[in-house]
Write an enzyme that holds these catalytic residues in place. Structure first.
Site, PDB file in Angstrom:
ATOM      1  N   HIS A 447       0.836  -1.208   0.000  1.00  0.00           N
ATOM      2  CA  HIS A 447       0.000   0.000   0.000  1.00  0.00           C
ATOM      3  C   HIS A 447       0.869   1.256   0.000  1.00  0.00           C
ATOM      4  CE1 HIS A 447      -3.481   2.495   1.597  1.00  0.00           C
ATOM      5  NE2 HIS A 447      -2.436   3.239   1.934  1.00  0.00           N
ATOM      6  N   GLU A 448       1.835   1.286   0.906  1.00  0.00           N
ATOM      7  CA  GLU A 448       2.683   2.472   1.000  1.00  0.00           C
ATOM      8  C   GLU A 448       3.580   2.620  -0.225  1.00  0.00           C
ATOM      9  OE1 GLU A 448       2.109   4.675   3.125  1.00  0.00           O
ATOM     10  OE2 GLU A 448       0.739   3.500   4.358  1.00  0.00           O
TER      11      GLU A 448
END
Length: 1213
Positions: A447-448
């Site tokens: 996600h990051e």
């Protein structure tokens, strides 16, 4: 020096991290001064009426483009630098920039010039700008307005400016407090039970009065695994309360922040802070946000309540095992009991992280990015890193990458961890333990990385448009996170750390309990298919709980930023509101339940997002998930997405950035308006796609109109953007129901409406192409293929044609959810081959059929000495019902029942999880499936032990009925327990066939060992005069096909099973009852009335009696399975045939009992669904008790007992 380790060089040098506290302040003041000078120059040289894009806006843009990167680096130190002096200096610099921006964007003189340029465009008095430039001016204009330039009175503008500066300082102080947080809790050694040793070894030992305690920090890497694993509820409560009571100094600061936000919004003319913040976002109004939150909360709430009840049941059971009681689930229990749920999770939860070592996982994630998006990541070489450690990176642990284009020119994309920084909170590796990630942390990491990619790949003219609106910013990253809800991607990234190198292997060995084992068995390099499937599926509860968390935070965010009035906000207790809202959303209580009051904790003080740019915008996480699921469903649902799909996404979403309205970006990429359908399907909230309370009852049907139907299916109830295609199809079908209602006086139309509802809900769960509706070709073909006409005559609401275990799982979850509302339409049947004759065995009236036999190309395969039967065409591979009922074949004398040859079952359980059951993993379920019918789930794959089989001597020998006594003598002699030839198989049948008009004796003989001439075991049978013989030597396949040809379907049929002791007197009595019975039905058209005798010697039933559930371990001597098999043509004869057959079975049982030759065991494969044919009870009390226990473990709600009427059911008591 080539710091990039590549022959290509960047066009500019990366930023340096060589600042000092004094240089930070100097550089910040210089940047601010340069901006002020640039703006002063514009104002002094350009009169308002002469302002244009070129002479006014362009200089602003040029200054922003230069300043943006430098400013980010200067403020970056505040949260990342190991030096407190640098962190403090960077925080102070942040205040300087905040104050300067307030001063700049509240300048009325500059606002007037920007407003003039925008009006020129609106009035079209000058040449039109390109869309990106116009979009920039509109955003710039709003920024001035929101910084007070819309306030007419000068004194109020000054007040506004002062309050905005104070607001900025408060936010920075809260963040500073959070960054410097050192809170934790002392734990005694007796409180550590259950907490992983790998974590305990990292905790600080106390001294003095705490010398026998360890310090557990409240930071997530420490507190999360502790609260998830601590067995003591008191320990979990202490940890949770410590987390919720951090940062007490932030309580008054947070309150002042909320009040100032409201006050400044009202000064700008907005009703509240939420109205201000949503005005220029995708949702545009707080009311739209509230509608989204309400929709999702309503959809998730029923399953969340169910989830809490399941966790509470686990807690109760655990308490009972300890001799205590438990009546309530608390917040500090959620993580712990979620981790205890389910056998699959229990087995893998402790070791799953061993497959995700940080550096190896990161490399694999980057390789996925490279494949998908046409880029290349090159780690900066070690020598370069060491030399540059003081300037290119801010800490020695930082890993640095260069990023290059692969498709097209070797275009440099910036430095991955310098131009964009990924800062994660992980426990550092040690000499004895690497950094290992949970699957949730892998998702979070990807996600990051998605945020980094967005930063790297966005290409805009203006730096200010590089970032997207706050309520879209999460969507692209959440889409990448979704890859790790797909089992194939989980498996691809998994890699056990013991396989990385010898040092890592030694670390792993050191963690083993048995330290004396110098050569322990190796862990598989990757997670198995079964484990990854269940990791993907078993996380539904985590997904539900995760979305509840987002609903809670977003709801609280809107409550504090959209008060009913200023007075209401001033009177609001923010701490009490936080705890009450959380309890209301989760339906779980915390400290207030134990006398702590509603102010027992102040979790809002560590709510970072609401402090930092997500104020009145936390809903972005929910909206982002909705968007992410639609994006994933549109472009990346395939197991192996193509690079073309990745490049399309990169070009149409990432590259666009914030240069246009984000909704346009979404619709351009998707090709349709965003839909909540993929989001709801991901959560498996299928029943909420079309809520049951929409469905009219019988009383409502009489006056139903098409308009009423449309109202019942209103878009508001169908989710934010609706599932309009499903709505329209349902509307058409329900309108047709209404027409039939008018024609049939409303009879059963309410039921029909429910069937339409159920079918479309299933279609939403597994895909429309996999749900065949009445009248479709697939539906008709499924019904025609049943063996018996009685089964084929039933009319299910739909036939589910799954293509994978995942489809079966989705269907089961969906049907279980539908059951929550009750109704006949929720019941379902499970079909394998469809050979059982009685109506309802594998079909159902008004329910759903999950048809495994007509689903997908066969996946049967042989490996070594095992063969798998899985997805395949009926008759060729599907042996599910045969195996679960026990199963007999001509090799049974050598190997036992068919179920005894199984080495592993794969089964979809009632909760949708797919698990493997074998002698080592879930041995109780493995045994229960051997005879336990369909009471535990849907078996989707069976792995058999195999053996080599050569040609088979086989055939059928027919004789006149006058030879019946000789046939019985031969059968009894053959079935002798002392002289049984295990290579021989016999089925002796007494058959009346109306087509021939006379009874005959048929002996089906098979011998599985190579012989010359007639096998000795069959000499008696062959000596009897016959009228026809088909004996020959043929391959196993040919023999099987010939046997199958004797049992063609497409007729009305029934069977009964009785077990007898193998003596001449008993079998003779059974034969005589048959011979006096068939005359009553001899004139029934196409009647075939057969009594079939099949040997059941100890060689079969005793061979594995203790590892199946058939209950024959205490028997001795030869038995006989007697099957009454009947087929006929006309439905008008059903009653006569059924009563005659039932009477004959009763007579045979009575005669056998009188001769002491009756055995209570009933062979499931030949049994009838008749009150006298209670298959499971016939196994005996011990087996029944065992099966009840296993059912309670794997299906505590009795889904497969109550919703699946087919098969043979385990008693309730």
């Amino acid at each position: 020096m080539d710091l990039l380790g590549d022959q290509h060089f960047a066009a500019q040098q990366p930023p340096l991290f060589d600042a000092t506290p004094s240089s930070l302040k100097e550089d910040a003041e210089e940047l601010i001064a340069e901006t002020i000078a640039a703006w002063d120059s514009i104002v002094s040289q350009i009169q308002t009426e002469n302002a244009t894009f070129q002479n006014t806006i362009s200089p602003i843009i040029q200054d922003e483009n230069v300043k943006s990167q430098k400013q980010r680096v200067l403020t970056f130190y505040s949260s990342t630098s190991p030096s407190k002096d640098l962190r403090d200096a960077s925080t102070a610099v942040g205040r300087l920039f905040n104050d300067a921006e307030i001063e700049l964007y509240s300048r009325q003189d500059m606002f007037e010039r920007v407003d003039q340029v925008l009006q020129q465009q609106d009035k079209q008095v000058v040449a039109s700008l390109d869309e990106e430039s116009l979009y920039y001016i509109q955003k710039l204009h709003r920024r001035f307005h929101q910084n007070g330039c819309g306030i007419a009175e000068e004194g109020q503008r000054v007040t506004f400016k002062t309050k905005m500066k104070r607001l900025g300082h408060l936010v920075q102080q809260c963040n500073k407090n959070l960054n410097e947080d050192k809170s934790g809790v002392w734990l005694g050694l007796d409180e550590l039970d259950g907490i992983p040793q790998s974590l305990i070894s990292r905790l600080k030992q106390g001294d003095g009065e705490n010398s026998d305690h360890l310090w557990l920090p409240t930071k997530v890497p420490f507190s999360s695994p502790a609260i998830t694993n601590a067995k003591s509820e008191a320990t979990r409560k202490r940890i949770y309360c410590a987390i919720q009571n951090r940062m007490e100094m932030n309580v008054p600061l947070f309150r002042e922040i909320v009040l100032l936000r409201d006050e400044t919004a009202r000064l700008l003319g907005y009703a509240d802070h939420a109205t201000l913040k949503t005005a220029d976002k995708m949702m545009q109004t707080p009311q739209a946000v509230e509608a989204l939150l309400s929709e999702i909360r309503t959809a998730v709430a029923p399953l969340a309540a169910q989830d809490v009840e399941e966790l509470l049941e686990i807690k109760r059971n655990e308490a009972e095992s300890r001799g205590t009681t438990a009546d309530e689930l608390y917040f500090w229990d959620l993580a712990y009991y979620s981790a205890r749920r389910g056998e699959a999770e229990k087995k893998i939860s402790s070791s799953i992280s061993e497959y995700f070592e940080l550096n190896t996982t990161l490399a694999k994630l980057l390789s996925i990015i490279e494949h998908l998006f046409g880029t290349r990541f090159r780690r900066v070489n070690a020598a370069g890193r060491d030399e540059a450690a003081g300037s290119l990176i801010w800490h020695k642990d930082v890993q640095m990458y260069s990023v290059w284009n692969v498709d097209g020119p070797k275009e440099f994309l910036g430095l991955f961890l310098a131009s964009s920084a990924l800062v994660m909170n992980y426990v550092r590796p040690t000499d004895t333990r690497p950094t290992l990630l949970s699957l949730d942390e892998v998702r979070k990491l990807f996600h990051e990385i998605g945020h980094l990619l967005h930063s790297q790949w966005t290409q805009t003219k203006y730096a200010a448009l590089h970032h997207v609106d706050r309520d879209f910013v999460e969507a692209p990253s959440m889409m990448l996170e979704q890859f790790f809800w797909v089992e194939q991607h989980i498996k691809d990234v998994s890699f056990h750390y013991s396989h990385i190198d010898s040092k890592m292997k030694d670390m792993w060995k050191a963690t083993l309990v048995d330290q004396d084992d110098t050569n322990p068995p190796e862990k598989p390099a990757q997670l198995s298919d079964d484990v990854v499937f269940n990791l993907a599926r078993a996380n539904q509860s985590k997904a539900i709980q995760g979305q509840l968390k987002e609903v809670f935070f977003a709801t609280y965010d809107m409550l504090v930023h959209k008060p009913a009035s200023r007075a209401a906000l001033e009177a609001l207790n923010l701490t009490e509101l936080f705890n009450k809202t959380r309890s209301d959303v989760y339906k779980v209580r915390g400290g207030e339940a134990l006398g702590g009051g509603w102010e027992w904790g102040h979790g809002q003080t560590v709510f970072r997002n609401i402090l930092n740019r997500y104020d009145a915008g936390y809903y972005s996480y929910l909206l982002g998930r909705v968007f992410a699921m639609d994006i994933f469903d549109t472009g990346f649902k395939e197991k192996t997405p193509s690079r073309e799909a990745g490049r399309r996404y990169r070009d149409m979403v990432y590259r666009v950035g914030g240069r246009q309205a984000e909704m346009k970006t979404m619709t351009d990429y998707l090709g349709h308006e965003p839909s909540t359908h993929p989001y709801l399907a991901w959560l498996q909230v299928f029943a909420c796609v079309v809520p049951r309370d929409m469905v009219p009852n019988t009383a409502q049907i009489g006056s139903i109109t098409t308009e009423t139907i449309v109202g019942l299916l209103s878009p508001v109830r169908m989710a934010v953007w609706g599932l309009l295609p499903i709505k329209w199809r349902m509307t058409r079908e329900l309108s047709a129901c209404k027409q039939r209602c008018l024609q049939e006086d409303g009879h059963l139309v309410a039921l029909e409406v429910r069937l339409v509802h159920s079918r479309h809900t299933l279609a939403a769960a597994v895909g429309e192409q996999r749900v065949a509706a009445p009248g479709s070709t697939a539906y008709d073909a499924a019904l025609r293929s049943y063996f018996s006409v009685q089964q084929a005559a039933m009319q299910p609401a739909c036939v589910v044609l799954p293509q994978s275990d995942e489809d079966v799982s989705a269907a089961v979850r969906c049907l279980a959810q539908l059951h929550q509302g009750g109704g006949e339409s929720c019941r379902f049947a499970v079909r394998s081959g469809g050979h059982t004759s009685w109506a309802g065995a594998s079909n159902i009236q008004h329910g759903a059929v999950i048809d495994l036999g007509r689903s997908a190309p066969s996946s049967s395969r042989r490996t070594s000495r095992r063969s798998r039967s899985g997805w395949g065409p009926r008759g060729a591979m599907w042996v599910g019902g045969l195996t679960l009922g026990g199963g007999l074949s001509y090799t049974s004398p050598r190997y036992g029942w068919t179920c005894d040859a199984v080495s592993q079952f794969q089964i979809v359980l009632a909760d949708g999880s797919v698990v493997a059951a074998d002698s080592k993993e879930r041995p109780s379920l493995f045994r229960a499936l051997k005879g336990g019918s369909n009471n535990f789930g849907i078996v989707t794959r069976i792995t058999f032990e195999t053996f080599r089989q050569g040609p088979v001597w086989s055939g059928t020998v027919y004789s006149l009925s006058s030879t019946a006594e000789a046939a019985i003598d031969n059968f009894v002699a053959f079935n002798s327990a002392t002289s049984y030839d295990e290579y021989a198989s016999v089925m002796t049948s007494f058959v009346y066939n109306q087509a021939r008009g006379l009874p005959v004796v048929a002996n089906l003989l098979q011998y599985t060992k190579e012989v010359t001439g007639t096998p000795a075991a069959f000499e008696g049978f062959m000596a009897v005069p016959n009228i026809y013989s088909s004996t020959s030597v043929a391959s196993t396949l040919a023999t099987t096909q010939a046997t199958a040809a004797l049992n063609s379907g497409g007729v009305r049929s029934l069977t009964y099973a009785v077990t007898l002791v193998s003596t001449k007197e008993v079998i003779q009595a059974a034969y005589e009852k048959w011979s006096t019975s068939y005359p009553a039905i001899k004139d029934v058209r196409n009647i075939i009335f057969s009594l079939v005798l099949e040997p059941l010697p100890p060689a079969i039933y005793q061979r594995h009696a203790t590892t199946n559930t058939l209950g024959l371990a205490d028997r001795a001597g030869a038995l006989v399975v007697a099957e009454l098999s009947v087929s006929w043509a006309d439905a008008g004869d059903d009653a006569l045939v059924s009563s005659t057959a039932r009477a004959l079975v009763d007579d045979i049982v009575a005669a056998a009992k009188s001769l002491g030759g009756f055995d209570p065991y009933i062979f499931a494969n030949y049994a009838n669904k008749d009150q006298a044919q209670d298959v499971i009870r016939s196994y005996g009390a011990e087996s029944v008790s065992f099966l009840m226990q296993v059912r309670h473990e794997v299906d505590p709600k009795g889904i497969f007992t109550h919703l699946v009427p087919g098969g043979y059911k385990i008693p309730e008591h």
